[in-house]
Design an enzyme around this catalytic site. Structure first.
Site, PDB file in Angstrom:
ATOM      1  N   SER A  10      61.402 -47.928 101.446  1.00 34.95           N
ATOM      2  CA  SER A  10      61.016 -49.042 100.583  1.00 34.95           C
ATOM      3  C   SER A  10      62.199 -49.980 100.401  1.00 34.95           C
ATOM      4  O   SER A  10      63.248 -49.596  99.873  1.00 34.95           O
ATOM      5  CB  SER A  10      60.557 -48.522  99.214  1.00 34.95           C
ATOM      6  OG  SER A  10      60.431 -49.626  98.339  1.00 34.95           O
ATOM      7  N   HIS A  35      58.305 -50.471 104.060  1.00 40.75           N
ATOM      8  CA  HIS A  35      57.439 -50.614 102.888  1.00 40.75           C
ATOM      9  C   HIS A  35      57.968 -51.774 102.040  1.00 40.75           C
ATOM     10  O   HIS A  35      59.138 -51.795 101.646  1.00 40.75           O
ATOM     11  CB  HIS A  35      57.447 -49.309 102.101  1.00 40.75           C
ATOM     12  CG  HIS A  35      56.490 -49.271 100.957  1.00 40.75           C
ATOM     13  ND1 HIS A  35      55.154 -48.984 101.115  1.00 40.75           N
ATOM     14  CD2 HIS A  35      56.682 -49.468  99.638  1.00 40.75           C
ATOM     15  CE1 HIS A  35      54.558 -49.006  99.937  1.00 40.75           C
ATOM     16  NE2 HIS A  35      55.471 -49.301  99.012  1.00 40.75           N
ATOM     17  N   MET A  39      55.238 -57.595  93.684  1.00 42.87           N
ATOM     18  CA  MET A  39      54.850 -57.478  92.264  1.00 42.87           C
ATOM     19  C   MET A  39      54.792 -58.862  91.630  1.00 42.87           C
ATOM     20  O   MET A  39      55.654 -59.709  91.903  1.00 42.87           O
ATOM     21  CB  MET A  39      55.874 -56.623  91.510  1.00 42.87           C
ATOM     22  CG  MET A  39      56.135 -55.272  92.162  1.00 42.87           C
ATOM     23  SD  MET A  39      57.230 -54.269  91.153  1.00 42.87           S
ATOM     24  CE  MET A  39      57.594 -52.922  92.280  1.00 42.87           C
ATOM     25  N   MET A  70      51.162 -55.098  94.360  1.00 44.35           N
ATOM     26  CA  MET A  70      50.956 -54.732  92.958  1.00 44.35           C
ATOM     27  C   MET A  70      50.747 -56.046  92.217  1.00 44.35           C
ATOM     28  O   MET A  70      51.602 -56.505  91.448  1.00 44.35           O
ATOM     29  CB  MET A  70      52.163 -53.940  92.446  1.00 44.35           C
ATOM     30  CG  MET A  70      52.176 -52.519  93.001  1.00 44.35           C
ATOM     31  SD  MET A  70      53.803 -51.740  92.938  1.00 44.35           S
ATOM     32  CE  MET A  70      54.486 -52.396  94.460  1.00 44.35           C
ATOM     33  N   GLY A 144      55.796 -50.297  89.593  1.00 41.30           N
ATOM     34  CA  GLY A 144      56.592 -51.328  88.935  1.00 41.30           C
ATOM     35  C   GLY A 144      58.078 -51.233  89.212  1.00 41.30           C
ATOM     36  O   GLY A 144      58.743 -52.252  89.312  1.00 41.30           O
ATOM     37  N   GLY A 146      61.445 -48.827  91.162  1.00 40.67           N
ATOM     38  CA  GLY A 146      61.957 -47.709  91.937  1.00 40.67           C
ATOM     39  C   GLY A 146      62.729 -46.761  91.031  1.00 40.67           C
ATOM     40  O   GLY A 146      62.970 -47.058  89.856  1.00 40.67           O
ATOM     41  N   ASP A 173      53.799 -42.508  97.304  1.00 37.51           N
ATOM     42  CA  ASP A 173      54.838 -43.483  96.953  1.00 37.51           C
ATOM     43  C   ASP A 173      55.304 -43.233  95.525  1.00 37.51           C
ATOM     44  O   ASP A 173      54.512 -43.323  94.580  1.00 37.51           O
ATOM     45  CB  ASP A 173      54.220 -44.887  97.092  1.00 37.51           C
ATOM     46  CG  ASP A 173      55.178 -46.029  96.757  1.00 37.51           C
ATOM     47  OD1 ASP A 173      56.375 -45.775  96.539  1.00 37.51           O
ATOM     48  OD2 ASP A 173      54.702 -47.177  96.729  1.00 37.51           O
ATOM     49  N   GLY A 174      56.594 -42.951  95.390  1.00 39.99           N
ATOM     50  CA  GLY A 174      57.188 -42.805  94.066  1.00 39.99           C
ATOM     51  C   GLY A 174      57.902 -41.474  93.913  1.00 39.99           C
ATOM     52  O   GLY A 174      57.260 -40.428  93.923  1.00 39.99           O
ATOM     53  N   GLY A 175      59.225 -41.524  93.823  1.00 35.67           N
ATOM     54  CA  GLY A 175      59.997 -40.303  93.598  1.00 35.67           C
ATOM     55  C   GLY A 175      60.037 -39.364  94.791  1.00 35.67           C
ATOM     56  O   GLY A 175      60.276 -38.166  94.640  1.00 35.67           O
ATOM     57  N   GLY A 195      62.363 -45.096  98.472  1.00 35.56           N
ATOM     58  CA  GLY A 195      63.288 -46.190  98.179  1.00 35.56           C
ATOM     59  C   GLY A 195      64.665 -45.654  97.847  1.00 35.56           C
ATOM     60  O   GLY A 195      65.586 -45.697  98.658  1.00 35.56           O
TER      61      GLY A 195
HETATM   62  C1  DX5 Z   1      57.164 -48.621  92.836  1.00 33.15           C
HETATM   63  C2  DX5 Z   1      57.052 -48.930  94.306  1.00 33.15           C
HETATM   64  C3  DX5 Z   1      57.744 -48.002  95.196  1.00 33.15           C
HETATM   65  C4  DX5 Z   1      59.243 -47.845  94.964  1.00 33.15           C
HETATM   66  C5  DX5 Z   1      59.546 -46.418  95.215  1.00 33.15           C
HETATM   67  O1  DX5 Z   1      56.240 -49.364  92.142  1.00 33.15           O
HETATM   68  O2  DX5 Z   1      55.688 -48.943  94.719  1.00 33.15           O
HETATM   69  O3  DX5 Z   1      57.482 -48.287  96.571  1.00 33.15           O
HETATM   70  O4  DX5 Z   1      60.033 -48.642  95.794  1.00 33.15           O
HETATM   71  O5  DX5 Z   1      60.862 -46.183  94.859  1.00 33.15           O
HETATM   72  P1  DX5 Z   1      61.436 -44.698  94.762  1.00 33.15           P
HETATM   73  O6  DX5 Z   1      61.307 -44.082  96.138  1.00 33.15           O
HETATM   74  O7  DX5 Z   1      62.843 -44.915  94.335  1.00 33.15           O
HETATM   75  O8  DX5 Z   1      60.605 -43.956  93.746  1.00 33.15           O
HETATM   76 ZN    ZN Z   2      55.350 -49.213  96.908  1.00 28.24          ZN
END
Ligand code: DX5
Ligand code: ZN
Length: 221
Positions: A10, A35, A39, A70, A144, A146, A173-175, A195
């Site tokens: 990301s 990715h 937003m 988003m 929203g 990372g 996606d996320g964490g 990310g």
């Molecule tokens: C959050 C995004 C993610 C974000 C993930 O809203 O959709 O794509 O970049 O970041 P990490 O991998 O740090 O959770």
């Molecule tokens: Zn994302």
């Protein structure tokens, strides 16, 4: 079901002042997709980038762009993202234009549609979308920002989508990091967004390779 493992760094966590270098780094390490988090400050409380920057990314990227919208009005903006060079375009079912017809709009513009669910949205909410999309994106953090912690409570949604017969790309996606990616692969995901676990490390290229190895080790055959 043996879809390839795809690692999608990301760019949200990348250094935007050195974006082309940051892109080349992960591409050379084998990233399958880039990715791109879009937003609008309405659907989520953060504002990132729009079609103009997506176009600039497209101009230097060698792998397809996985654009995660988003925003409240994905159908309205779909054409702008098509022109900007998005390959995948994913909308949220919870947004103002989150009906299944948005998938049709995206496909008619020559992109591959995906639909996303926030952590607290049940997969039943996208039942009518499944025949129309090529990808489902399950959010494992509130969209929203990372750098948030992975929510393991979303894992049953991955299996539920496979049980419902969804045979397309299943993205999480996320964490996602080298510890959490394995359980997601074991639960049926094949596309992994990361990310912080890529760009907030000393060696993003090594991070991409470690993520892939961790996913491959746990993948469902
Ligand atoms: C959050 C995004 C993610 C974000 C993930 O809203 O959709 O794509 O970049 O970041 P990490 O991998 O740090 O959770
Ligand atoms: Zn994302």
């Amino acid at each position: 079901m043996s879809l390839p493992i795809r690692i999608a760094p990301s760019l949200l966590s990348a250094d935007f002042a050195r974006l082309s270098e940051q892109i080349r780094l992960v591409e050379d390490a084998g990233a399958d997709l880039l990715h791109v988090d879009v937003m609008d400050g309405h659907f989520v409380p953060n504002i990132t980038i729009g079609p103009f920057v997506v176009r600039a990314i497209r101009d230097v990227a060698r792998v397809p762009l996985d654009v995660h919208l988003m925003i409240d009005r994905p159908a309205f903006y779909a054409e702008a993202f098509a022109k900007a060079g998005a390959h995948w375009l994913t909308y949220h079912v919870e947004c103002a234009e989150g009906g299944p017809e948005t998938a049709e709009t995206i496909r008619a513009l020559g992109m591959r549609p995906g639909v996303s669910v926030k952590p607290d949205t049940p997969v039943g909410a996208i039942r009518d979308h499944l025949p129309l999309v090529d990808m489902v994106l399950v959010m494992s953090v509130e969209p929203g920002f990372g750098g948030q912690s992975f929510r393991a409570g979303v894992l049953p949604k991955l299996a539920a989508l496979r049980d419902a017969g969804f045979a397309g790309e299943l993205e999480i996606d996320g964490g996602i990091d080298e510890k959490t990616i394995g359980v997601c692969a074991a639960a049926g995901a094949n596309v992994f967004v990361a990310g912080s676990a890529v760009y907030r490390t000393r060696d993003p290229a090594a991070a991409v390779r470690v993520l892939r190895a961790s996913a491959e080790a746990k993948r469902v055959s």
